[in-house]
Design a protein around this motif. Structure first.
Motif, PDB file in Angstrom:
ATOM      1  N   MET A   1     -30.147  27.803  -4.320  1.00  0.00           N
ATOM      2  CA  MET A   1     -29.882  28.888  -5.098  1.00  0.00           C
ATOM      3  C   MET A   1     -30.875  29.509  -6.243  1.00  0.00           C
ATOM      4  N   GLY A   2     -31.834  28.538  -6.788  1.00  0.00           N
ATOM      5  CA  GLY A   2     -33.019  28.923  -7.574  1.00  0.00           C
ATOM      6  C   GLY A   2     -33.774  29.771  -7.099  1.00  0.00           C
ATOM      7  N   GLU A   3     -33.990  29.235  -5.615  1.00  0.00           N
ATOM      8  CA  GLU A   3     -35.017  30.215  -4.871  1.00  0.00           C
ATOM      9  C   GLU A   3     -34.554  31.554  -4.652  1.00  0.00           C
ATOM     10  N   ILE A   4     -33.236  31.795  -4.456  1.00  0.00           N
ATOM     11  CA  ILE A   4     -32.777  33.328  -4.123  1.00  0.00           C
ATOM     12  C   ILE A   4     -32.779  33.790  -5.583  1.00  0.00           C
ATOM     13  N   ILE A   5     -32.342  33.200  -6.758  1.00  0.00           N
ATOM     14  CA  ILE A   5     -32.376  34.050  -7.839  1.00  0.00           C
ATOM     15  C   ILE A   5     -33.771  34.410  -8.198  1.00  0.00           C
ATOM     16  N   GLU A   6     -34.808  33.652  -7.847  1.00  0.00           N
ATOM     17  CA  GLU A   6     -36.222  34.031  -8.502  1.00  0.00           C
ATOM     18  C   GLU A   6     -36.524  35.103  -7.638  1.00  0.00           C
ATOM     19  N   ALA A   7     -35.979  35.120  -6.271  1.00  0.00           N
ATOM     20  CA  ALA A   7     -36.393  36.402  -5.454  1.00  0.00           C
ATOM     21  C   ALA A   7     -35.868  37.592  -5.810  1.00  0.00           C
ATOM     22  N   LEU A   8     -34.551  37.398  -6.296  1.00  0.00           N
ATOM     23  CA  LEU A   8     -33.916  38.588  -6.857  1.00  0.00           C
ATOM     24  C   LEU A   8     -34.268  39.234  -8.242  1.00  0.00           C
ATOM     25  N   ALA A   9     -35.157  38.384  -9.009  1.00  0.00           N
ATOM     26  CA  ALA A   9     -35.689  38.663  -9.991  1.00  0.00           C
ATOM     27  C   ALA A   9     -36.710  39.847 -10.045  1.00  0.00           C
ATOM     28  N   ARG A  10     -37.330  39.912  -8.784  1.00  0.00           N
ATOM     29  CA  ARG A  10     -38.338  40.562  -8.392  1.00  0.00           C
ATOM     30  C   ARG A  10     -37.940  42.026  -8.297  1.00  0.00           C
ATOM     31  N   PHE A  11     -36.709  42.332  -8.437  1.00  0.00           N
ATOM     32  CA  PHE A  11     -36.115  43.553  -8.006  1.00  0.00           C
ATOM     33  C   PHE A  11     -35.084  44.153  -8.974  1.00  0.00           C
ATOM     34  N   PRO A  12     -35.464  44.366 -10.224  1.00  0.00           N
ATOM     35  CA  PRO A  12     -34.603  44.910 -11.448  1.00  0.00           C
ATOM     36  C   PRO A  12     -33.750  45.958 -10.882  1.00  0.00           C
ATOM     37  N   ASP A  13     -34.278  46.767  -9.862  1.00  0.00           N
ATOM     38  CA  ASP A  13     -33.204  48.039  -9.827  1.00  0.00           C
ATOM     39  C   ASP A  13     -32.456  47.712  -8.348  1.00  0.00           C
ATOM     40  N   GLY A  14     -32.551  46.366  -7.806  1.00  0.00           N
ATOM     41  CA  GLY A  14     -31.453  46.010  -7.061  1.00  0.00           C
ATOM     42  C   GLY A  14     -32.227  45.880  -5.735  1.00  0.00           C
ATOM     43  N   VAL A  15     -31.577  45.006  -4.782  1.00  0.00           N
ATOM     44  CA  VAL A  15     -32.090  44.564  -3.505  1.00  0.00           C
ATOM     45  C   VAL A  15     -30.914  44.189  -2.490  1.00  0.00           C
ATOM     46  N   LYS A  16     -30.979  44.423  -1.216  1.00  0.00           N
ATOM     47  CA  LYS A  16     -29.887  43.990  -0.406  1.00  0.00           C
ATOM     48  C   LYS A  16     -29.998  42.708   0.161  1.00  0.00           C
ATOM     49  N   PRO A  17     -29.083  42.036   0.342  1.00  0.00           N
ATOM     50  CA  PRO A  17     -29.067  40.545   0.686  1.00  0.00           C
ATOM     51  C   PRO A  17     -30.047  40.369   2.071  1.00  0.00           C
ATOM     52  N   LYS A  18     -29.919  41.153   2.919  1.00  0.00           N
ATOM     53  CA  LYS A  18     -30.897  41.038   4.161  1.00  0.00           C
ATOM     54  C   LYS A  18     -32.360  40.990   3.740  1.00  0.00           C
ATOM     55  N   ASP A  19     -32.834  41.873   2.642  1.00  0.00           N
ATOM     56  CA  ASP A  19     -34.071  41.826   2.028  1.00  0.00           C
ATOM     57  C   ASP A  19     -34.523  40.439   1.525  1.00  0.00           C
ATOM     58  N   ILE A  20     -33.356  39.761   0.659  1.00  0.00           N
ATOM     59  CA  ILE A  20     -33.827  38.540   0.295  1.00  0.00           C
ATOM     60  C   ILE A  20     -33.704  37.459   1.152  1.00  0.00           C
ATOM     61  N   ALA A  21     -33.003  37.630   2.226  1.00  0.00           N
ATOM     62  CA  ALA A  21     -32.920  36.737   3.439  1.00  0.00           C
ATOM     63  C   ALA A  21     -34.439  36.668   4.108  1.00  0.00           C
TER      64      ALA A  21
ATOM     65  N   ILE B   1     -37.462  37.506   2.537  1.00  0.00           N
ATOM     66  CA  ILE B   1     -38.443  36.991   1.577  1.00  0.00           C
ATOM     67  C   ILE B   1     -38.209  35.297   1.535  1.00  0.00           C
ATOM     68  N   THR B   2     -37.001  34.914   1.701  1.00  0.00           N
ATOM     69  CA  THR B   2     -36.587  33.514   1.332  1.00  0.00           C
ATOM     70  C   THR B   2     -36.632  32.545   2.553  1.00  0.00           C
ATOM     71  N   HIS B   3     -36.546  33.492   3.664  1.00  0.00           N
ATOM     72  CA  HIS B   3     -36.327  32.681   4.919  1.00  0.00           C
ATOM     73  C   HIS B   3     -35.204  32.083   5.351  1.00  0.00           C
ATOM     74  N   VAL B   4     -34.025  32.522   4.517  1.00  0.00           N
ATOM     75  CA  VAL B   4     -32.618  31.983   4.420  1.00  0.00           C
ATOM     76  C   VAL B   4     -31.714  32.633   5.314  1.00  0.00           C
ATOM     77  N   ASP B   5     -30.818  31.837   5.964  1.00  0.00           N
ATOM     78  CA  ASP B   5     -29.758  32.882   6.842  1.00  0.00           C
ATOM     79  C   ASP B   5     -29.253  33.913   5.797  1.00  0.00           C
TER      80      ASP B   5
END
Length: 344
Positions: A265-285, A287-291
């Motif tokens: 969860m921490g890894e995903i939230i840290e990745a999310l913090a890079r996109f203050p204007d928003g990001v799609k889940p597939k892009d977080i996936a 970046i983080t190599h998570v399903d």
């Protein structure tokens, strides 16, 4: 003289000119009475010593925040002696040491107000700064029949009056936090609400024991609330994370959002913090190599827990409790000290 002699009308008020708020440390410590609070042995004395060295020489505070021109500073280091102060200054290794920084290590409890006032009066034309470390070492006793609240408010009111007695002056008072945890960080101030209520600005330093990272939480009558991540570098040197208030605010939000969560969860939230204007889940996936399905579940949980925001359908962003101006990287609501001709 009548009871209404000190009253004034709204149209008179709106015709007056009041100079912009002057800052000791841009965006964090304005003029007036400031309480800086933290638990014992948290590095607050190192923090204010570094601030005193920076402000007295006009050098950047916390490694990068402008302090403007050099000011006379009195550091009342009531928990230290000359040997320790010299040792700490050597450890901080400032680029410049000026005679504009004065130390005093002993003040009687009955002499505290007169001593601080004497320094402010001496340098009243130069926007003096007083650092009192700590209030507990100088707190005057309650007078007969005075409650704890009344004593705290009286002491805070006296300190504020001293700060207000000279244009641009500031008094930074180091104080301890209470032991009990609280949702509102202002409730961390030790003592009654009389002390916190009398302060113009309150800065709370919080960090986990043995951690080099900490958060400064700021609230003020004259500046926007904000929280900023700072870190210890070397022995006692506090620096602003990211090199700007904007970056430090984002780092503080990320730290808050990831506190007490698992690694994934921490890894995903840290990745999310890079996109203050928003990001799609597939892009977080990506970046983080998570399903992607797991990312979607984690993001929904993060939103439910207040650790992320759903900006629109399929678009997520970090939680933002502090707005920062893109033009000057200071919190919205910060007084522009360059605008000296602005009238109300």
């Amino acid at each position: 003289m009548t009871l209404l002699d000190n009253s004034f009308t709204a149209d008179w008020l709106m015709d007056q000119y009041f100079p912009p708020v002057r800052y000791v440390v841009d965006g964090i410590i304005p003029e007036g009475f400031c309480l800086l609070v933290a638990p014992p042995k948290f590095g607050k004395s190192w923090l204010v010593l570094g601030l005193g060295l920076a402000v007295s020489s006009g050098a950047p505070a916390l490694g990068c925040i402008p302090t403007g021109k050099a000011r006379p500073v009195l550091y009342a280091a009531l928990e230290d002696g000359p040997r320790r102060l010299q040792s700490r200054i050597k450890a901080l290794a400032p680029a410049q040491i000026d005679d504009t920084l004065t130390f005093i290590t002993k003040i009687g409890r009955n002499d505290i107000f007169e001593t601080l006032q004497a320094f402010v009066d001496k340098w009243s034309d130069h926007e003096p700064v007083v650092i009192l470390d700590t209030l507990g070492k100088a707190m005057p006793p309650a007078v007969s029949g005075e409650s704890s609240y009344e004593r705290d408010y009286r002491v805070g009111g006296m300190l504020k009056a001293i700060a207000d007695s000279a244009p641009g002056a500031a008094i930074v008072v180091v104080h301890h936090t209470r032991k009990a945890d609280s949702v509102d960080f202002l409730d961390a101030v030790s003592g009654t609400q009389g002390l916190a209520g009398s302060a113009d600005t309150i800065v709370v330093l919080s960090r986990e024991r043995l951690s080099k990272d900490a958060t400064l939480r700021v609230t003020s009558r004259d500046a926007a609330e904000g929280e900023y991540r700072i870190s210890l570098e070397g022995v006692g040197t506090w620096v602003l994370s990211g090199g700007s208030l904007k970056d430090a605010a984002e780092a503080a939000q990320t730290a808050r959002a990831t506190t007490g969560v698992g690694d994934r969860m921490g890894e995903i939230i840290e990745a999310l913090a890079r996109f203050p204007d928003g990001v799609k889940p597939k892009d977080i996936a990506t970046i983080t190599h998570v399903d992607p399905d797991d990312v979607g579940r984690y993001l929904r949980r993060a939103v439910e827990a207040g650790r992320a925001e759903r900006l629109s359908r399929g678009l997520y962003g970090p939680v933002r409790s502090v707005l920062v101006s893109e033009s000057n990287e200071l919190p919205i609501g910060h007084a522009d000290t360059s605008d000296t001709d602005r009238e109300l």
